[in-house]
Enzyme design. Structure first.
Site, PDB file in Angstrom:
ATOM      1  N   TRP A  69       8.113   5.841  14.308  1.00 38.28           N
ATOM      2  CA  TRP A  69       8.124   4.216  14.147  1.00 38.28           C
ATOM      3  C   TRP A  69       9.038   3.893  15.295  1.00 38.28           C
ATOM      4  O   TRP A  69       9.151   4.308  16.244  1.00 38.28           O
ATOM      5  CB  TRP A  69       9.473   5.153  13.227  1.00 38.28           C
ATOM      6  N   LEU A  70       9.158   2.765  15.704  1.00 39.75           N
ATOM      7  CA  LEU A  70       9.856   2.313  17.088  1.00 39.75           C
ATOM      8  C   LEU A  70      11.268   2.121  17.034  1.00 39.75           C
ATOM      9  O   LEU A  70      11.910   2.043  15.686  1.00 39.75           O
ATOM     10  CB  LEU A  70       8.949   0.800  16.778  1.00 39.75           C
ATOM     11  N   ASP A  92      -0.182  -1.663  11.467  1.00 38.10           N
ATOM     12  CA  ASP A  92      -0.311  -1.786  10.230  1.00 38.10           C
ATOM     13  C   ASP A  92      -2.072  -2.049  10.446  1.00 38.10           C
ATOM     14  O   ASP A  92      -2.462  -3.485   9.717  1.00 38.10           O
ATOM     15  CB  ASP A  92       0.301  -2.850   9.363  1.00 38.10           C
ATOM     16  N   THR A 145       2.489   7.406  11.377  1.00 41.56           N
ATOM     17  CA  THR A 145       3.284   6.557  12.741  1.00 41.56           C
ATOM     18  C   THR A 145       4.133   6.366  13.438  1.00 41.56           C
ATOM     19  O   THR A 145       5.273   6.272  12.788  1.00 41.56           O
ATOM     20  CB  THR A 145       2.130   5.404  11.799  1.00 41.56           C
ATOM     21  N   GLN A 194       1.062  -1.499  -0.020  1.00 43.41           N
ATOM     22  CA  GLN A 194       0.175   0.117   0.091  1.00 43.41           C
ATOM     23  C   GLN A 194       1.033   1.158   0.053  1.00 43.41           C
ATOM     24  O   GLN A 194       1.945   1.080   0.260  1.00 43.41           O
ATOM     25  CB  GLN A 194      -1.431  -0.140   1.287  1.00 43.41           C
ATOM     26  N   GLU A 249       4.207  -9.417  13.702  1.00 40.72           N
ATOM     27  CA  GLU A 249       5.406  -8.583  13.606  1.00 40.72           C
ATOM     28  C   GLU A 249       5.759  -8.738  15.464  1.00 40.72           C
ATOM     29  O   GLU A 249       5.272  -8.492  16.202  1.00 40.72           O
ATOM     30  CB  GLU A 249       6.727  -7.202  13.657  1.00 40.72           C
ATOM     31  N   ASP A 253      -5.882   1.075   2.057  1.00 38.54           N
ATOM     32  CA  ASP A 253      -5.875   1.506   3.632  1.00 38.54           C
ATOM     33  C   ASP A 253      -6.345   2.913   3.905  1.00 38.54           C
ATOM     34  O   ASP A 253      -6.487   3.331   3.237  1.00 38.54           O
ATOM     35  CB  ASP A 253      -3.919   1.947   3.743  1.00 38.54           C
ATOM     36  N   LYS A 264       0.400   8.155   6.169  1.00 35.63           N
ATOM     37  CA  LYS A 264      -0.623   7.223   5.232  1.00 35.63           C
ATOM     38  C   LYS A 264      -1.542   8.466   4.654  1.00 35.63           C
ATOM     39  O   LYS A 264      -2.382   8.633   5.278  1.00 35.63           O
ATOM     40  CB  LYS A 264      -0.693   6.055   6.419  1.00 35.63           C
ATOM     41  N   ASP A 306      -6.634  -8.906   7.374  1.00 32.13           N
ATOM     42  CA  ASP A 306      -6.175  -8.704   5.965  1.00 32.13           C
ATOM     43  C   ASP A 306      -4.413  -8.924   7.393  1.00 32.13           C
ATOM     44  O   ASP A 306      -3.374  -8.736   6.582  1.00 32.13           O
ATOM     45  CB  ASP A 306      -5.888  -7.081   5.479  1.00 32.13           C
TER      46      ASP A 306
END
Length: 409
Positions: A224-225, A309, A222, A107, A294, A142, A123, A289
């Site tokens: 990021w880790l 996601d 979002t 996506q 993870e 998305d 997104k 979906d």
């Protein structure tokens, strides 16, 4: 006392005992742990509103440092987060210093680096709030607002396994294009009076760009880790085949969960219970979906299933895809803490809590009313599914204790 009287008395006492046990189970007040669940729930409700405020409690740290320190193997963020509003404010206002195509996937997304070096995933908006995504439950683009709503639902359910997400408006002409890589910039175009881009991904097409309203594009970001927590990707044991006419084993084998329980990492540790928590989460948001998931790398099954996601959610409020709940109704186990939380959220509390949690987001209203109503309806289906399990196997088998003490150093 005559024998007949003794028998009657014992029968009465037995009925009272059974009634009391059922009553206590139904009212979730059987132990100190359950009472703590109720106190935790009340604290969550009290902290639902997250005002986006730039002020930080720890003035010597950046918001990015605080968020990075929150992450531990079983949580992305702690229960008590007075700095959450400041971190989300930074996510939605900090200057964008670099923009690139998103990480590989199916996506459209963009990878942004904010002032201070923090990565976020952007997104873009593709649908109006009241648009109904027809077809399969995983159909369509998305949904950026789904990422925002899913994050707040994660807070409400007490899982705390989803990365931080907030809505943001960006000016593609002044904020993105001047700092975009050549690869991303090459996908920009103008459609009518609107600036658009189509990015790089498996399903990205020049004929299907995401377009701003003029230059202003609505989207979600979002967090990021931290890179010190590398991720490991796993095939979801209840993943779909995505091929017409070909069923996955779980779709036809009623004893499938027994087979899963014999394989690592589902044969011990918290992972199978995480899968069931995730099935509940996904059923509520309508996400069919999750073919992979993870966790943190080299965790040997001990770390959480991270709720990444979530954008293939909230597509059709009229579609309740029961197959999403397969891990729950096939395994017939659920964490006591999850069961408690679900019961606290019935009678309209879930819908009200989510509306309150999302109230201050920059893209509010995040969800349409039909989607909010669908959450309460789906919650009833989950509770009914667990009841079917307890009727068949008994609460002592179905309700599983799995509580872990978590620390944030």
């Amino acid at each position: 006392m005559k024998l007949k009287q003794r028998v009657v008395l014992l029968a009465i006492l037995l009925v009272i005992f059974i009634f009391t046990k059922v009553f206590l189970i139904d009212n979730l007040d059987t132990s100190a742990a359950n009472r703590e669940d109720q106190r935790t729930f009340q604290r969550m409700l009290a902290g639902l509103r997250v005002a986006l405020d730039p002020r930080l409690e720890h003035t010597l740290q950046s918001p990015w440092e605080i968020a990075a320190q929150w992450v531990v193997p079983r949580e992305v963020y702690p229960e008590d987060t007075p700095e959450l509003g400041a971190i989300m404010h930074a996510m939605t206002t900090k200057k964008i210093i670099k923009a690139d195509v998103g990480y590989k996937g199916t996506q459209l997304k963009a990878l942004l680096i904010l002032e201070g070096g923090q990565k976020v995933v952007f997104k873009p908006k593709r649908y109006a709030r009241d648009y109904i995504v027809e077809g399969e439950p995983y159909a369509g683009y998305d949904r950026h607002n789904a990422e925002v709503a899913a994050f707040h639902l994660d807070r409400i359910l007490g899982f705390r396994r989803a990365p931080l997400v907030v809505g943001r408006f960006v000016n593609l002409r002044t904020e993105i294009k001047p700092v975009a890589t050549e690869q991303l910039l090459g996908t920009f175009m103008t459609v009518g009076n609107n600036t658009c881009f189509y990015g790089k991904c498996y399903y990205c097409r020049e004929t299907e760009p995401a377009c701003a309203d003029g230059d202003i594009m609505e989207g979600s970001v979002t967090l990021w880790l931290p890179d010190v927590w590398p991720l490991q990707k796993h095939r979801h044991p209840w993943g779909r085949t995505y091929r017409e006419g070909k069923l996955a084993r779980w779709e036809y084998d009623e004893s499938y969960c027994d087979a899963v329980k014999k394989t690592s990492p589902y044969d011990s540790g918290p992972r199978l219970l995480d899968i069931i928590d995730t099935a509940i989460f996904d059923y509520l948001i309508g996400n069919a979906d999750r073919h992979h998931y993870e966790s943190f790398q080299d965790d040997e099954g001990a770390s959480m299933l991270i709720l990444l996601d979530n954008a293939k959610s909230f597509g059709n409020p009229a579609l309740d895809e029961r197959s999403i709940l397969a891990p729950l109704y096939q395994c017939c186990i659920i964490r006591v803490s999850t069961w408690n939380r679900l019961n606290y959220l019935k009678n309209g509390v879930l819908k009200s809590a989510l509306k309150t949690a999302m109230l201050h987001d920059p893209i509010s209203p995040v969800l349409s009313t039909p989607h909010l109503d669908a959450l309460d309806q789906r919650l009833l289906s989950i509770l009914a599914t667990v009841k079917q399990c307890t009727d068949q196997f008994g609460p002592d088998v179905v309700l599983v204790e799995d509580r872990m003490t978590l620390s944030h150093l």
